[in-house]
Design a protein around this motif. Structure first.
Motif, PDB file in Angstrom:
ATOM      1  N   ASP A  35     -17.269  16.631 -57.938  1.00 40.85           N
ATOM      2  CA  ASP A  35     -17.286  16.647 -59.410  1.00 40.85           C
ATOM      3  C   ASP A  35     -17.005  18.046 -59.936  1.00 40.85           C
ATOM      4  O   ASP A  35     -16.315  18.215 -60.951  1.00 40.85           O
ATOM      5  CB  ASP A  35     -18.634  16.148 -59.934  1.00 40.85           C
ATOM      6  CG  ASP A  35     -18.822  14.651 -59.715  1.00 40.85           C
ATOM      7  OD1 ASP A  35     -17.812  13.955 -59.482  1.00 40.85           O
ATOM      8  OD2 ASP A  35     -19.971  14.185 -59.778  1.00 40.85           O
ATOM      9  N   SER A  36     -17.541  19.060 -59.270  1.00 43.42           N
ATOM     10  CA  SER A  36     -17.296  20.446 -59.683  1.00 43.42           C
ATOM     11  C   SER A  36     -15.818  20.801 -59.539  1.00 43.42           C
ATOM     12  O   SER A  36     -15.239  21.476 -60.391  1.00 43.42           O
ATOM     13  CB  SER A  36     -18.145  21.409 -58.851  1.00 43.42           C
ATOM     14  OG  SER A  36     -19.521  21.202 -59.068  1.00 43.42           O
ATOM     15  N   LEU A  37     -15.201  20.328 -58.474  1.00 41.67           N
ATOM     16  CA  LEU A  37     -13.765  20.556 -58.287  1.00 41.67           C
ATOM     17  C   LEU A  37     -12.945  19.862 -59.359  1.00 41.67           C
ATOM     18  O   LEU A  37     -11.993  20.437 -59.905  1.00 41.67           O
ATOM     19  CB  LEU A  37     -13.331  20.056 -56.904  1.00 41.67           C
ATOM     20  CG  LEU A  37     -13.579  20.999 -55.725  1.00 41.67           C
ATOM     21  CD1 LEU A  37     -13.301  20.284 -54.412  1.00 41.67           C
ATOM     22  CD2 LEU A  37     -12.706  22.248 -55.837  1.00 41.67           C
ATOM     23  N   ASN A  38     -13.319  18.639 -59.693  1.00 43.93           N
ATOM     24  CA  ASN A  38     -12.604  17.902 -60.730  1.00 43.93           C
ATOM     25  C   ASN A  38     -12.740  18.588 -62.083  1.00 43.93           C
ATOM     26  O   ASN A  38     -11.770  18.674 -62.846  1.00 43.93           O
ATOM     27  CB  ASN A  38     -13.132  16.465 -60.819  1.00 43.93           C
ATOM     28  CG  ASN A  38     -12.767  15.636 -59.603  1.00 43.93           C
ATOM     29  OD1 ASN A  38     -11.729  15.868 -58.984  1.00 43.93           O
ATOM     30  ND2 ASN A  38     -13.595  14.683 -59.249  1.00 43.93           N
ATOM     31  N   THR A  39     -13.926  19.100 -62.375  1.00 41.09           N
ATOM     32  CA  THR A  39     -14.143  19.821 -63.631  1.00 41.09           C
ATOM     33  C   THR A  39     -13.316  21.098 -63.676  1.00 41.09           C
ATOM     34  O   THR A  39     -12.842  21.510 -64.733  1.00 41.09           O
ATOM     35  CB  THR A  39     -15.637  20.164 -63.792  1.00 41.09           C
ATOM     36  OG1 THR A  39     -16.404  18.963 -63.736  1.00 41.09           O
ATOM     37  CG2 THR A  39     -15.894  20.865 -65.123  1.00 41.09           C
ATOM     38  N   ALA A  40     -13.140  21.712 -62.518  1.00 40.20           N
ATOM     39  CA  ALA A  40     -12.376  22.957 -62.442  1.00 40.20           C
ATOM     40  C   ALA A  40     -10.873  22.723 -62.492  1.00 40.20           C
ATOM     41  O   ALA A  40     -10.087  23.666 -62.472  1.00 40.20           O
ATOM     42  CB  ALA A  40     -12.732  23.712 -61.161  1.00 40.20           C
TER      43      ALA A  40
ATOM     44  N   HIS B 224     -13.629  30.498 -56.644  1.00 41.19           N
ATOM     45  CA  HIS B 224     -14.646  29.456 -56.776  1.00 41.19           C
ATOM     46  C   HIS B 224     -14.129  28.121 -56.243  1.00 41.19           C
ATOM     47  O   HIS B 224     -14.843  27.391 -55.549  1.00 41.19           O
ATOM     48  CB  HIS B 224     -15.055  29.324 -58.241  1.00 41.19           C
ATOM     49  CG  HIS B 224     -16.195  28.386 -58.481  1.00 41.19           C
ATOM     50  ND1 HIS B 224     -17.505  28.718 -58.228  1.00 41.19           N
ATOM     51  CD2 HIS B 224     -16.222  27.112 -58.927  1.00 41.19           C
ATOM     52  CE1 HIS B 224     -18.294  27.703 -58.509  1.00 41.19           C
ATOM     53  NE2 HIS B 224     -17.535  26.703 -58.943  1.00 41.19           N
ATOM     54  N   ILE B 225     -12.892  27.799 -56.564  1.00 42.40           N
ATOM     55  CA  ILE B 225     -12.299  26.544 -56.104  1.00 42.40           C
ATOM     56  C   ILE B 225     -12.199  26.520 -54.581  1.00 42.40           C
ATOM     57  O   ILE B 225     -12.523  25.515 -53.935  1.00 42.40           O
ATOM     58  CB  ILE B 225     -10.909  26.343 -56.743  1.00 42.40           C
ATOM     59  CG1 ILE B 225     -11.064  26.075 -58.243  1.00 42.40           C
ATOM     60  CG2 ILE B 225     -10.171  25.190 -56.077  1.00 42.40           C
ATOM     61  CD1 ILE B 225      -9.757  25.984 -58.988  1.00 42.40           C
ATOM     62  N   LEU B 226     -11.759  27.636 -54.001  1.00 43.43           N
ATOM     63  CA  LEU B 226     -11.650  27.709 -52.547  1.00 43.43           C
ATOM     64  C   LEU B 226     -13.015  27.558 -51.881  1.00 43.43           C
ATOM     65  O   LEU B 226     -13.136  26.930 -50.826  1.00 43.43           O
ATOM     66  CB  LEU B 226     -11.008  29.044 -52.140  1.00 43.43           C
ATOM     67  CG  LEU B 226      -9.527  29.221 -52.484  1.00 43.43           C
ATOM     68  CD1 LEU B 226      -9.055  30.631 -52.123  1.00 43.43           C
ATOM     69  CD2 LEU B 226      -8.676  28.171 -51.768  1.00 43.43           C
ATOM     70  N   THR B 227     -14.034  28.133 -52.512  1.00 43.52           N
ATOM     71  CA  THR B 227     -15.393  28.026 -51.968  1.00 43.52           C
ATOM     72  C   THR B 227     -15.864  26.583 -51.971  1.00 43.52           C
ATOM     73  O   THR B 227     -16.443  26.098 -50.986  1.00 43.52           O
ATOM     74  CB  THR B 227     -16.361  28.896 -52.777  1.00 43.52           C
ATOM     75  OG1 THR B 227     -15.950  30.270 -52.718  1.00 43.52           O
ATOM     76  CG2 THR B 227     -17.781  28.777 -52.237  1.00 43.52           C
ATOM     77  N   LEU B 228     -15.624  25.881 -53.077  1.00 44.91           N
ATOM     78  CA  LEU B 228     -16.035  24.485 -53.173  1.00 44.91           C
ATOM     79  C   LEU B 228     -15.319  23.619 -52.136  1.00 44.91           C
ATOM     80  O   LEU B 228     -15.930  22.770 -51.479  1.00 44.91           O
ATOM     81  CB  LEU B 228     -15.753  23.945 -54.581  1.00 44.91           C
ATOM     82  CG  LEU B 228     -16.637  24.473 -55.711  1.00 44.91           C
ATOM     83  CD1 LEU B 228     -16.125  23.968 -57.058  1.00 44.91           C
ATOM     84  CD2 LEU B 228     -18.091  24.051 -55.510  1.00 44.91           C
ATOM     85  N   ARG B 229     -14.020  23.844 -51.980  1.00 45.72           N
ATOM     86  CA  ARG B 229     -13.256  23.061 -51.006  1.00 45.72           C
ATOM     87  C   ARG B 229     -13.726  23.354 -49.578  1.00 45.72           C
ATOM     88  O   ARG B 229     -13.792  22.449 -48.741  1.00 45.72           O
ATOM     89  CB  ARG B 229     -11.766  23.355 -51.151  1.00 45.72           C
ATOM     90  CG  ARG B 229     -11.138  22.725 -52.389  1.00 45.72           C
ATOM     91  CD  ARG B 229      -9.623  22.724 -52.338  1.00 45.72           C
ATOM     92  NE  ARG B 229      -9.066  21.944 -53.423  1.00 45.72           N
ATOM     93  CZ  ARG B 229      -8.898  20.620 -53.397  1.00 45.72           C
ATOM     94  NH1 ARG B 229      -9.263  19.945 -52.323  1.00 45.72           N
ATOM     95  NH2 ARG B 229      -8.387  19.978 -54.419  1.00 45.72           N
TER      96      ARG B 229
END
Length: 278
Positions: free
Chosen positions: A161-166, A130-135
């Motif tokens: 914001d989603s990355l920061n939450t993760a 999920h993190i890789l997808t967001l980046r």
């Protein structure tokens, strides 16, 4: 469509037992679709979970998804176990607020705790995928010329914001760099000016980019109107043989000369007037 199912509270017969089953009040008129009207999918799991937790807290049912209790359906006296009914109510809420594809994979889950932990495992933003997808989405951002700049900025900020939450934070400098990379060629001068600044806060960058969009629209409209007038003049009157004072009009993207010209005043995205003859 109401997702809550009316269930009456039950208690054991006081005449046959000294122990009584605690009376559990369940919401019988609450319609969860009025609160969560956007079905949960793989992209909005975080916001869905936050809303759902608020609902559970309001009704005092947080333990249903945090404790693996698996209450039996019936009590010893044969009556419906209110804890079981409570669990099924929450499970029905979870399923009712998901898209159909997620509802399908939740079919094997017979208790709310099972469904909740399954979703957390599959859709949690803490997962590496999920993190890789967001980046990757941030790195490949592209400004849609048909949509306003504010939409572009809000979408990028939501990804950050989603990355920061993760737990995988992204700095404001990196976010600004991603946004600049996704702009079209008409923002080349703006991008250069931003790169010349030592540092820039996101809020300041947001305001400057919105101003730049407005300036580009104004100058584009100005250039178009003058091009139309220039073409009409040549069509009906022929080309001018001479122009007084030797001044010439130039209908380029952002400049003209006739006593005054427009030029960039960097940084800040504002225009300034300069008295120069070409």
């Amino acid at each position: 469509m109401a997702y809550a199912t009316p269930i009456s509270s039950t208690s054991s017969d006081s005449s046959s037992s000294t122990m009584t089953t605690p009376i559990i009040s369940l919401p019988t008129t609450f319609n969860i679709s009025h609160t969560i009207n956007t079905p949960m999918d793989r992209n909005n799991y975080l916001s869905w979970r936050s809303q759902f937790q608020d609902i559970l807290e309001i009704h005092g049912m947080e333990d249903v998804v945090t404790i693996n209790s698996k209450p039996p359906k019936k009590l010893d006296d044969g009556s419906v176990n209110p804890h079981y009914s409570r669990d099924k109510l929450v499970l029905s809420w979870i399923k009712a607020t998901c898209i159909s594809s997620i509802q399908t994979i939740l079919i094997p889950c017979t208790y709310a705790y099972n469904a909740w932990t399954f979703l957390e495992k599959r859709l949690s933003p803490l997962s590496k995928t999920h993190i890789l997808t967001l980046r990757d989405q941030l790195r490949t951002l592209k400004k849609d010329s048909e949509k306003p700049m504010s939409d572009y900025l809000m979408h990028a900020k939501s990804l950050a914001d989603s990355l920061n939450t993760a737990g995988s934070s992204i700095s404001e400098d990196d976010l600004i760099e991603c946004l600049l990379d996704g702009l079209g060629p008409e923002y080349k001068e703006f991008t250069t000016a931003v790169h010349l600044r030592p540092s820039l806060l996101y809020d300041d960058f947001y305001d400057l980019l919105i101003q730049e969009e407005n300036l580009i629209k104004k100058m584009s409209s100005f250039s178009l109107s003058n091009d139309v007038a220039f073409t009409a003049h040549h069509r009906f009157n022929g080309p001018s043989k001479s122009i007084s004072n030797g001044n010439r009009f130039s209908f380029s993207n952002r400049s003209f000369s006739h006593g005054q010209g427009c030029d960039r005043h960097r940084p800040g995205g504002a225009w300034r007037s300069s008295n120069s003859h070409r």
